[in-house]
Scaffold this motif. Structure first.
Motif, PDB file in Angstrom:
ATOM      1  N   ALA A 257     -12.470  -1.040  -1.123  1.00 23.25           N
ATOM      2  CA  ALA A 257     -12.249  -0.592  -2.502  1.00 23.25           C
ATOM      3  C   ALA A 257     -13.422  -0.941  -3.413  1.00 23.25           C
ATOM      4  O   ALA A 257     -13.664  -0.263  -4.415  1.00 23.25           O
ATOM      5  CB  ALA A 257     -10.961  -1.197  -3.051  1.00 23.25           C
TER       6      ALA A 257
ATOM      7  N   ASP B 188      -2.084   5.797   6.501  1.00 22.78           N
ATOM      8  CA  ASP B 188      -2.479   7.203   6.495  1.00 22.78           C
ATOM      9  C   ASP B 188      -2.681   7.753   7.904  1.00 22.78           C
ATOM     10  O   ASP B 188      -2.676   8.970   8.106  1.00 22.78           O
ATOM     11  CB  ASP B 188      -3.735   7.385   5.644  1.00 22.78           C
ATOM     12  CG  ASP B 188      -3.464   7.095   4.180  1.00 22.78           C
ATOM     13  OD1 ASP B 188      -2.591   7.768   3.594  1.00 22.78           O
ATOM     14  OD2 ASP B 188      -4.079   6.165   3.627  1.00 22.78           O
TER      15      ASP B 188
ATOM     16  N   GLU C 298      -3.991   6.019   0.168  1.00 23.71           N
ATOM     17  CA  GLU C 298      -4.882   4.961  -0.324  1.00 23.71           C
ATOM     18  C   GLU C 298      -5.870   4.484   0.744  1.00 23.71           C
ATOM     19  O   GLU C 298      -6.449   3.415   0.632  1.00 23.71           O
ATOM     20  CB  GLU C 298      -4.059   3.789  -0.856  1.00 23.71           C
ATOM     21  CG  GLU C 298      -3.246   4.169  -2.086  1.00 23.71           C
ATOM     22  CD  GLU C 298      -2.422   3.026  -2.652  1.00 23.71           C
ATOM     23  OE1 GLU C 298      -2.011   3.126  -3.828  1.00 23.71           O
ATOM     24  OE2 GLU C 298      -2.179   2.033  -1.937  1.00 23.71           O
ATOM     25  N   LYS C 299      -6.041   5.309   1.778  1.00 28.63           N
ATOM     26  CA  LYS C 299      -7.034   5.046   2.832  1.00 28.63           C
ATOM     27  C   LYS C 299      -6.744   3.732   3.558  1.00 28.63           C
ATOM     28  O   LYS C 299      -7.546   2.793   3.548  1.00 28.63           O
ATOM     29  CB  LYS C 299      -8.448   5.034   2.245  1.00 28.63           C
ATOM     30  CG  LYS C 299      -9.586   5.253   3.264  1.00 28.63           C
ATOM     31  CD  LYS C 299     -10.942   5.170   2.568  1.00 28.63           C
ATOM     32  CE  LYS C 299     -12.094   5.437   3.517  1.00 28.63           C
ATOM     33  NZ  LYS C 299     -12.342   6.875   3.725  1.00 28.63           N
ATOM     34  N   THR C 300      -5.581   3.668   4.185  1.00 26.75           N
ATOM     35  CA  THR C 300      -5.209   2.472   4.944  1.00 26.75           C
ATOM     36  C   THR C 300      -4.607   2.887   6.282  1.00 26.75           C
ATOM     37  O   THR C 300      -4.520   4.074   6.608  1.00 26.75           O
ATOM     38  CB  THR C 300      -4.161   1.630   4.196  1.00 26.75           C
ATOM     39  OG1 THR C 300      -2.901   2.341   4.175  1.00 26.75           O
ATOM     40  CG2 THR C 300      -4.598   1.313   2.781  1.00 26.75           C
TER      41      THR C 300
ATOM     42  N   VAL D  46      -8.568   1.969  -2.062  1.00 26.77           N
ATOM     43  CA  VAL D  46      -8.110   1.237  -3.246  1.00 26.77           C
ATOM     44  C   VAL D  46      -7.666  -0.187  -2.893  1.00 26.77           C
ATOM     45  O   VAL D  46      -7.178  -0.912  -3.763  1.00 26.77           O
ATOM     46  CB  VAL D  46      -6.961   1.975  -3.967  1.00 26.77           C
ATOM     47  CG1 VAL D  46      -7.419   3.318  -4.470  1.00 26.77           C
ATOM     48  CG2 VAL D  46      -5.755   2.145  -3.051  1.00 26.77           C
ATOM     49  N   HIS D  47      -7.838  -0.586  -1.642  1.00 30.41           N
ATOM     50  CA  HIS D  47      -7.417  -1.924  -1.220  1.00 30.41           C
ATOM     51  C   HIS D  47      -8.549  -2.640  -0.494  1.00 30.41           C
ATOM     52  O   HIS D  47      -9.343  -2.021   0.216  1.00 30.41           O
ATOM     53  CB  HIS D  47      -6.202  -1.855  -0.289  1.00 30.41           C
ATOM     54  CG  HIS D  47      -4.959  -1.359  -0.940  1.00 30.41           C
ATOM     55  ND1 HIS D  47      -4.147  -2.163  -1.713  1.00 30.41           N
ATOM     56  CD2 HIS D  47      -4.392  -0.127  -0.946  1.00 30.41           C
ATOM     57  CE1 HIS D  47      -3.131  -1.444  -2.161  1.00 30.41           C
ATOM     58  NE2 HIS D  47      -3.256  -0.211  -1.715  1.00 30.41           N
TER      59      HIS D  47
ATOM     60  N   ALA E 114       0.840  -1.198   0.000  1.00 31.14           N
ATOM     61  CA  ALA E 114       0.000   0.000   0.000  1.00 31.14           C
ATOM     62  C   ALA E 114       0.872   1.243   0.000  1.00 31.14           C
ATOM     63  O   ALA E 114       2.057   1.188   0.352  1.00 31.14           O
ATOM     64  CB  ALA E 114      -0.909   0.009   1.227  1.00 31.14           C
ATOM     65  N   LYS E 115       0.280   2.341  -0.410  1.00 32.47           N
ATOM     66  CA  LYS E 115       0.968   3.627  -0.438  1.00 32.47           C
ATOM     67  C   LYS E 115       0.156   4.640   0.355  1.00 32.47           C
ATOM     68  O   LYS E 115      -1.034   4.449   0.615  1.00 32.47           O
ATOM     69  CB  LYS E 115       1.131   4.112  -1.882  1.00 32.47           C
ATOM     70  CG  LYS E 115       1.926   3.181  -2.777  1.00 32.47           C
ATOM     71  CD  LYS E 115       1.928   3.694  -4.211  1.00 32.47           C
ATOM     72  CE  LYS E 115       2.655   2.740  -5.151  1.00 32.47           C
ATOM     73  NZ  LYS E 115       2.587   3.201  -6.561  1.00 32.47           N
TER      74      LYS E 115
END
Length: 207
Positions: free
Chosen positions: A178, A130, A125-127, A173-174, A121-122
């Motif tokens: 997602a 963050d 990306e709402k994880t 996005v994960h 993850a980056k």
């Protein structure tokens, strides 16, 4: 500081996850399987129990062992990521029986990198990242400025909470969130909440 700080830190993380178990279950039931509260409570309890029962003076080895204990107790996706964070942190502190403020920063940066690498993850990306990364960055700045650990971790906890709040307005996005696409914007991210809770616990352990 020495390995007793690790024992205290993991005890505080375990306690805050238990206190927020229902909150995490509720948040995760909206975007996931609803088991996050149980997973985090069980996993961090195992990590804390391992550390508390260990006579290991090497902080890195203690963290690595705590990570393995968590992995066995909570083999879910999130449990695995958190255990990898502990083990990666343990690797960078291996051989250290005395810990500096800079070591705490290095541990948490390695924790983040381990999760980022494994979870692919980056930021943005709402994880979990963050909520976690703002805490790491704020802690690093405060420690480099010469602030004591109590003040530095307090600032990191505030930054992690701000990151958690900001993640709400991101698009997932994960994983299962997602699938909701644009509808995920505005939903509270349970992973980022876990990150915020970890930093609140670390701040409490550092007083």
């Amino acid at each position: 500081m020495n390995s007793s700080y690790i024992v205290k830190m993991l005890a505080e993380i375990s306690a805050i996850m238990n206190e927020n178990k229902d909150r995490l279950i509720e948040l995760d039931s909206v975007v996931g399987d609803g088991d996050l509260g149980l997973t985090m409570t069980k996993g961090f309890a195992a990590a804390s129990e391992f550390a508390a029962g260990s006579d290991e003076t090497d902080a890195g080895k203690m963290l690595y062992g705590a990570g393995k204990a968590m992995s066995s107790a909570a083999p879910s996706t999130m449990g695995t990521l958190m255990s990898i964070g502990l083990m990666q942190g343990g690797k960078v502190l291996k051989g250290k029986t005395e810990l500096s403020n800079e070591d705490v920063v290095e541990f948490l940066a390695a924790y983040e990198n381990g999760i980022m690498t494994k979870g692919k993850a980056k930021l943005g990306e709402k994880t979990f990242l963050d909520g976690f990364d703002p805490g790491v960055q704020a802690l690093k700045v405060a420690v480099e400025a010469g602030e004591d650990l109590a003040a530095a971790t307090a600032k990191a906890a505030v930054a992690a909470e701000e990151g958690f709040n900001a993640a709400t307005n991101m698009k997932a996005v994960h994983g299962k969130p997602a699938v909701k696409g644009d509808a995920s914007i505005g939903m509270v991210d349970p992973g980022a909440c876990v990150a915020m809770l970890i930093f609140k616990a670390i701040a409490k352990a550092s007083v």
